[in-house]
Design a protein around this motif. Structure first.
Motif, PDB file in Angstrom:
ATOM      1  N   GLY A  24       0.905  -1.206   0.054  1.00 38.28           N
ATOM      2  CA  GLY A  24      -0.045   0.130  -0.057  1.00 38.28           C
ATOM      3  C   GLY A  24       0.902   0.998  -0.071  1.00 38.28           C
ATOM      4  N   GLN A  25       1.811   1.190   0.690  1.00 40.94           N
ATOM      5  CA  GLN A  25       2.826   2.357   0.801  1.00 40.94           C
ATOM      6  C   GLN A  25       3.379   2.675  -0.745  1.00 40.94           C
ATOM      7  OE1 GLN A  25       6.281   1.810   3.361  1.00 40.94           O
ATOM      8  NE2 GLN A  25       6.791   3.909   3.341  1.00 40.94           N
ATOM      9  N   GLU A  26       3.770   1.767  -1.420  1.00 39.10           N
ATOM     10  CA  GLU A  26       4.462   1.739  -2.510  1.00 39.10           C
ATOM     11  C   GLU A  26       3.301   2.347  -3.698  1.00 39.10           C
ATOM     12  OE1 GLU A  26       5.496  -2.228  -3.834  1.00 39.10           O
ATOM     13  OE2 GLU A  26       7.296  -2.412  -2.183  1.00 39.10           O
ATOM     14  N   LEU A  27       2.091   2.015  -3.442  1.00 40.06           N
ATOM     15  CA  LEU A  27       1.118   2.399  -4.253  1.00 40.06           C
ATOM     16  C   LEU A  27       0.584   3.935  -4.075  1.00 40.06           C
ATOM     17  CD1 LEU A  27      -1.638  -0.425  -4.384  1.00 40.06           C
ATOM     18  CD2 LEU A  27      -0.216   0.416  -6.336  1.00 40.06           C
ATOM     19  N   LEU A  28       0.858   4.391  -2.745  1.00 36.98           N
ATOM     20  CA  LEU A  28       0.362   5.619  -2.275  1.00 36.98           C
ATOM     21  C   LEU A  28       1.753   6.713  -2.420  1.00 36.98           C
ATOM     22  CD1 LEU A  28      -1.481   5.248   1.097  1.00 36.98           C
ATOM     23  CD2 LEU A  28      -2.311   5.956  -1.360  1.00 36.98           C
ATOM     24  N   LEU A  29       2.950   6.144  -2.603  1.00 27.68           N
ATOM     25  CA  LEU A  29       4.158   7.016  -2.815  1.00 27.68           C
ATOM     26  C   LEU A  29       4.043   7.617  -4.342  1.00 27.68           C
ATOM     27  CD1 LEU A  29       7.076   4.955  -1.316  1.00 27.68           C
ATOM     28  CD2 LEU A  29       6.058   7.316  -0.619  1.00 27.68           C
ATOM     29  N   LEU A  30       3.125   7.002  -5.050  1.00 29.07           N
ATOM     30  CA  LEU A  30       2.917   7.644  -6.571  1.00 29.07           C
ATOM     31  C   LEU A  30       2.150   8.985  -6.443  1.00 29.07           C
ATOM     32  CD1 LEU A  30       1.937   4.420  -8.419  1.00 29.07           C
ATOM     33  CD2 LEU A  30       4.163   5.471  -8.270  1.00 29.07           C
ATOM     34  N   LEU A  31       1.545   9.391  -5.236  1.00 27.22           N
ATOM     35  CA  LEU A  31       0.471  10.361  -4.932  1.00 27.22           C
ATOM     36  C   LEU A  31       1.785  11.743  -5.074  1.00 27.22           C
ATOM     37  CD1 LEU A  31      -2.125   9.328  -2.601  1.00 27.22           C
ATOM     38  CD2 LEU A  31      -2.294   9.921  -5.065  1.00 27.22           C
ATOM     39  N   PRO A  32       2.869  11.736  -4.314  1.00 22.24           N
ATOM     40  CA  PRO A  32       3.515  13.024  -4.293  1.00 22.24           C
ATOM     41  C   PRO A  32       4.001  13.255  -5.554  1.00 22.24           C
ATOM     42  CG  PRO A  32       4.257  11.578  -2.476  1.00 22.24           C
ATOM     43  CD  PRO A  32       3.297  10.743  -3.022  1.00 22.24           C
ATOM     44  N   GLU A  33       4.375  12.188  -6.531  1.00 23.31           N
ATOM     45  CA  GLU A  33       4.636  12.540  -7.878  1.00 23.31           C
ATOM     46  C   GLU A  33       3.815  13.326  -8.518  1.00 23.31           C
ATOM     47  OE1 GLU A  33       5.906   8.928  -9.498  1.00 23.31           O
ATOM     48  OE2 GLU A  33       7.395   8.454  -8.041  1.00 23.31           O
ATOM     49  N   TYR A  46       0.913  14.796  -7.109  1.00 26.12           N
ATOM     50  CA  TYR A  46       0.431  15.886  -6.545  1.00 26.12           C
ATOM     51  C   TYR A  46       1.351  16.566  -5.325  1.00 26.12           C
ATOM     52  CZ  TYR A  46      -3.972  13.734  -8.466  1.00 26.12           C
ATOM     53  OH  TYR A  46      -4.695  13.329  -9.395  1.00 26.12           O
ATOM     54  N   PRO A  47       2.549  16.957  -5.699  1.00 21.36           N
ATOM     55  CA  PRO A  47       3.434  17.343  -4.756  1.00 21.36           C
ATOM     56  C   PRO A  47       3.075  18.265  -3.899  1.00 21.36           C
ATOM     57  CG  PRO A  47       3.712  18.282  -6.876  1.00 21.36           C
ATOM     58  CD  PRO A  47       2.606  17.524  -7.104  1.00 21.36           C
ATOM     59  N   ARG A  48       1.985  19.344  -4.181  1.00 19.28           N
ATOM     60  CA  ARG A  48       1.747  20.341  -3.172  1.00 19.28           C
ATOM     61  C   ARG A  48       0.531  19.800  -2.204  1.00 19.28           C
ATOM     62  NH1 ARG A  48       0.363  25.425  -7.232  1.00 19.28           N
ATOM     63  NH2 ARG A  48       2.251  25.446  -8.255  1.00 19.28           N
ATOM     64  N   LEU A  49       0.139  18.815  -2.413  1.00 12.66           N
ATOM     65  CA  LEU A  49      -1.001  18.191  -1.441  1.00 12.66           C
ATOM     66  C   LEU A  49      -0.306  17.089  -0.240  1.00 12.66           C
ATOM     67  CD1 LEU A  49      -4.001  17.344  -3.638  1.00 12.66           C
ATOM     68  CD2 LEU A  49      -3.350  19.309  -2.270  1.00 12.66           C
ATOM     69  N   SER A  66       3.560  14.907   0.763  1.00 13.35           N
ATOM     70  CA  SER A  66       5.038  14.330   0.447  1.00 13.35           C
ATOM     71  C   SER A  66       5.068  13.152   0.761  1.00 13.35           C
ATOM     72  CB  SER A  66       5.810  15.562   1.536  1.00 13.35           C
ATOM     73  OG  SER A  66       5.487  15.106   2.763  1.00 13.35           O
ATOM     74  N   ALA A  67       6.349  12.776   0.283  1.00 15.71           N
ATOM     75  CA  ALA A  67       6.958  11.214   0.534  1.00 15.71           C
ATOM     76  C   ALA A  67       7.180  11.031   2.012  1.00 15.71           C
ATOM     77  CB  ALA A  67       8.117  10.860  -0.285  1.00 15.71           C
ATOM     78  N   ALA A  68       7.716  12.089   2.553  1.00 20.53           N
ATOM     79  CA  ALA A  68       7.951  11.915   4.021  1.00 20.53           C
ATOM     80  C   ALA A  68       6.857  11.580   4.880  1.00 20.53           C
ATOM     81  CB  ALA A  68       8.713  13.135   4.388  1.00 20.53           C
ATOM     82  N   GLN A  69       5.621  12.442   4.607  1.00 15.35           N
ATOM     83  CA  GLN A  69       4.567  11.982   5.528  1.00 15.35           C
ATOM     84  C   GLN A  69       3.878  10.814   5.276  1.00 15.35           C
ATOM     85  OE1 GLN A  69       2.224  15.350   3.785  1.00 15.35           O
ATOM     86  NE2 GLN A  69       2.509  16.588   5.353  1.00 15.35           N
ATOM     87  N   ILE A  70       4.104  10.150   4.077  1.00 17.22           N
ATOM     88  CA  ILE A  70       3.514   8.788   3.660  1.00 17.22           C
ATOM     89  C   ILE A  70       4.451   7.888   4.485  1.00 17.22           C
ATOM     90  CG2 ILE A  70       3.210   7.222   2.091  1.00 17.22           C
ATOM     91  CD1 ILE A  70       2.019   9.251   0.070  1.00 17.22           C
ATOM     92  N   ASP A  71       5.781   8.135   4.428  1.00 17.28           N
ATOM     93  CA  ASP A  71       6.598   7.310   5.043  1.00 17.28           C
ATOM     94  C   ASP A  71       6.516   7.243   6.536  1.00 17.28           C
ATOM     95  OD1 ASP A  71       7.684   6.294   2.652  1.00 17.28           O
ATOM     96  OD2 ASP A  71       9.386   7.996   2.624  1.00 17.28           O
ATOM     97  N   GLU A  72       6.178   8.189   7.323  1.00 20.94           N
ATOM     98  CA  GLU A  72       6.080   8.381   8.589  1.00 20.94           C
ATOM     99  C   GLU A  72       4.689   7.462   8.971  1.00 20.94           C
ATOM    100  OE1 GLU A  72       5.586  11.756  12.170  1.00 20.94           O
ATOM    101  OE2 GLU A  72       5.846  12.163  10.064  1.00 20.94           O
ATOM    102  N   VAL A  73       3.548   8.023   8.321  1.00 19.72           N
ATOM    103  CA  VAL A  73       2.261   7.201   8.442  1.00 19.72           C
ATOM    104  C   VAL A  73       2.557   5.797   8.487  1.00 19.72           C
ATOM    105  CG1 VAL A  73       0.115   6.868   7.909  1.00 19.72           C
ATOM    106  CG2 VAL A  73       1.121   9.201   7.929  1.00 19.72           C
TER     107      VAL A  73
END
Length: 361
Positions: A110-119, A121-124, A126-133
């Motif tokens: 799931g993290q791998e799929l959601l890491l596509l979001l920062p690419e 929508y970078p303004r909404l 970030s990759a750091a936020q998804i990694d932390e969660v």
């Protein structure tokens, strides 16, 4: 001020029957609060006997003797318990343990799929936020999986309590069904002969709650069976576990179906990704919920429980917070009981009407 309070007391507590009702409710709450755990097998047997009363009456309508109708009903109960303990629960437990062990891998996917979001929508986000969660979520789920796998002989007291239920509850159900008339006569012998308010409350509860509780049990069984068959045909992982969750989601109107959608969609997404099979699963789940709400519920519940949706949700939250699963299951019947009491609560006007009716009789 004193006259206002006195007038209010005289208006709503002037009858002996009202005082008796308040006393009965108080005693029942005290017993549940202090001896609820001790009397749990008895209360469970009462609930099951109440649910099976319809089966006994149906058999008796076919001219089956009372003792034979009770015996056949109890044999059905014992068969259901045996099937639950030795067929259904072992499968659910194995699927639950396997799911707990695979949860960290599912979180990683799931993290791998959601890491596509920062690419995109970078303004909404970030990759750091998804990694932390997901790091926090992975640790929690990993601990949960280890807890499930470590479940062993340290939980023998749970099995001992379950054994007590398996042996004692069917015996109590048999005697509650067999001697129901004698038990009811014994209980009502302590009540006044003239009890119009209690009769009104009982009539409303018997008409609505009996229909609701028995219909809800049948609804859970049908939805679970249909969901299990559909998930098996689609090849969904953890089919029985998800089917049980879908079946019990009908206990909480409006909220249950929305909550169970999350694990169904998550497991389908991790299993197939954004493929046709995933959308077939979501479509099938939506059809099951649609047929349940628009076909099955109207067929099962011939007399709807007349409660506002807000009242239903508040009842589920309140009684579920107090009594857990049974509080959720009986939230609507308990809310109906409170509504029936408030409707039947006598005032001076009601008292005059009842006195006139009693004199005319």
């Amino acid at each position: 001020m004193l006259s206002i309070v006195k007038g209010w007391v005289n208006r709503y507590f002037s009858q002996e029957e009202v005082v008796l009702l308040v006393l009965l409710l108080t005693v029942a709450l005290v017993i549940l609060a202090t001896l609820g755990a001790v009397l749990a097998p008895v209360l469970t047997a009462l609930v099951i006997a109440f649910l099976m009363q319809g089966m006994v009456q149906k058999l008796k309508s076919w001219r089956v003797p009372h003792w034979l109708a009770v015996t056949l009903s109890c044999l059905v109960l014992v068969g259901a318990i045996v099937a639950l303990l030795f067929v259904v629960l072992p499968i659910i437990w194995r699927q639950l343990v396997r799911l707990g062990a695979e949860l960290p891998n599912m979180v990683q996917r799931g993290q791998e799929l959601l890491l596509l979001l920062p690419e995109r929508y970078p303004r909404l986000v970030s990759a750091a936020q998804i990694d932390e969660v997901f790091n926090t979520l992975g640790k929690e789920l990993g601990g949960m999986g280890q807890t499930l796998l470590a479940f062993s002989l340290t939980n023998l007291p749970i099995f001992a309590g379950l054994l007590i239920y398996v042996v004692v509850v069917p015996i109590l159900v048999f005697f509650f069904l067999k001697d129901s008339d004698q038990l009811i006569r014994w209980c009502t012998s302590f009540l006044p002969k003239q009890r119009p308010m209690l009769h009104q409350i009982w009539h409303e509860m018997n008409d609505q709650v009996a229909n609701y509780v028995r219909g809800k049990v049948v609804e859970i069984g049908i939805v679970t069976a249909v969901s299990y068959a559909a998930f098996l045909l689609l090849g969904v992982n953890y089919a029985l576990l998800l089917a049980v969750a879908v079946g019990f989601s009908v206990l909480i109107p409006y909220i249950g179906a929305a909550v169970v959608t999350i694990p169904v969609a998550a497991i389908g997404l991790f299993q197939w990704g954004w493929s046709n099979e995933f959308f077939y699963l979501i479509m099938t789940y939506g059809i099951i919920q649609l047929l349940d709400g628009n076909v099955l519920v109207p067929l099962l519940f011939s007399e709807a429980v007349n409660l506002h949706p807000v009242a239903i949700i508040l009842a589920v939250l309140f009684f579920g917070g107090i009594w857990g699963f049974w509080g959720v299951f009986f939230a609507i019947p308990l809310a109906t009981l409170l509504k029936a009491i408030m409707t039947a609560w006598p005032t001076s006007e009601h008292q005059a009407e009842w006195e006139a009716k009693r004199i005319s009789e």
